[in-house]
Design an enzyme around this catalytic site. Structure first.
Site, mmCIF file in Angstrom:
data_model
loop_
_atom_site.group_PDB
_atom_site.id
_atom_site.type_symbol
_atom_site.label_atom_id
_atom_site.label_comp_id
_atom_site.label_asym_id
_atom_site.label_seq_id
_atom_site.Cartn_x
_atom_site.Cartn_y
_atom_site.Cartn_z
ATOM 1 N N ARG A 29 11.680 -6.747 4.709
ATOM 2 C CA ARG A 29 11.629 -5.309 4.998
ATOM 3 C C ARG A 29 12.268 -5.017 6.364
ATOM 4 N NH1 ARG A 29 5.805 -2.319 4.823
ATOM 5 N NH2 ARG A 29 5.604 -2.946 6.995
ATOM 6 N N ARG A 70 12.143 -1.464 11.730
ATOM 7 C CA ARG A 70 10.857 -1.525 12.427
ATOM 8 C C ARG A 70 10.779 -2.785 13.271
ATOM 9 N NH1 ARG A 70 5.924 -0.151 8.379
ATOM 10 N NH2 ARG A 70 4.890 -1.446 9.952
ATOM 11 N N ARG A 121 -0.122 -9.681 13.337
ATOM 12 C CA ARG A 121 -0.685 -8.589 12.520
ATOM 13 C C ARG A 121 -1.606 -9.149 11.437
ATOM 14 N NH1 ARG A 121 4.756 -5.999 10.972
ATOM 15 N NH2 ARG A 121 3.602 -4.604 9.584
ATOM 16 N N ARG A 141 -9.073 0.729 9.767
ATOM 17 C CA ARG A 141 -8.647 -0.637 10.040
ATOM 18 C C ARG A 141 -9.646 -1.382 10.920
ATOM 19 N NH1 ARG A 141 -2.761 0.091 9.180
ATOM 20 N NH2 ARG A 141 -1.712 -1.906 9.326
ATOM 21 N N LYS A 189 0.828 -1.214 0.000
ATOM 22 C CA LYS A 189 0.000 0.000 0.000
ATOM 23 C C LYS A 189 0.868 1.272 0.000
ATOM 24 C CE LYS A 189 -2.147 -1.052 3.898
ATOM 25 N NZ LYS A 189 -1.672 -2.387 4.297
#
Ligand code: ADP
Length: 190
Positions: free
Chosen positions: A128, A134, A146, A89, A14
């Protein structure tokens, strides 16, 4: 004004796509994840509140998220439209967003979901995590949480907008350019 929700599981691309779409369609991109990371980086009260939820792969409480989103929208009176990325969300967030836009005489014109399967997502996020720094991308258990949270709390938002006939799904696996083309075609048709 055209408002778009870019939808899909974590790691579905996204953010990558929204950055390019923002330029092409002259819309303002708002990523609640980026907003939270900015607040965390600056150690603001909001950031401190959000951090423990994010690190555990849970959602930040709705009242915090909704207020932050509305502030950000209000900071852009010049916007021709928004690309919402990572928001809404939950169903309460979707209801709050619709009410907020209704107050401005506007609505969500389209929700486009990027379809990517679970194993591909886990691999992408672990990859990532090697460079993003992160915490929520570096731990497979957090990533899987998640994905579960997405299925339980977030995917109903697709149906919420489907009932208003504005939801559609596009294939999220392929080259970034190919997905950008698919998204652009879908947005032009809104
Ligand atoms: P990703 O697209 O990889 O899921 P984001 O950058 O969009 O990551 O979001 C990172 C984290 O920020 C989420 O896992 C969640 O904890 C929090 N977050 C982002 N948007 C929302 C939201 N709309 N409601 C609640 N929490 C959110």
């Amino acid at each position: 004004m055209k408002h778009l929700i870019l939808f899909g599981p974590p790691g579905s691309g996204k953010g990558t796509q929204a950055k390019q779409l923002e330029e092409k369609f002259e819309m303002v991109h708002i990523s609640t994840g980026d907003l939270f990371r900015y607040e965390i980086g600056n150690e603001t009260p909001l950031g401190l509140k959000a951090k423990s939820f994010i690190d555990a792969g849970e959602l930040v409480p709705d009242e915090v998220t909704i207020g932050m989103l509305q502030n950000k929208v209000n900071m852009h009176p010049e916007a021709k439209g928004f690309i919402f990325d990572g928001f809404p969300r939950t169903i309460p967030q979707a209801e709050a967003l619709d009410l907020f836009l209704e107050g401005r005489g506007e609505c969500i014109n389209g929700l486009i979901a990027l379809k990517v399967d679970d194993e591909e997502i886990v691999q992408r996020l672990l990859e990532r995590g090697k460079t993003s720094g992160r915490a929520d991308d570096s731990n497979e258990a957090v990533i899987r949480n998640r994905i579960d949270v997405y299925k339980e709390q977030t995917s109903p938002v697709y149906d919420f907008y489907d009932e208003k006939n504005v939801s559609q799904e596009i294939e999220g696996v392929g080259s970034i350019e190919a997905i950008f083309e698919r998204l652009s075609t879908a947005i032009e048709a809104l």
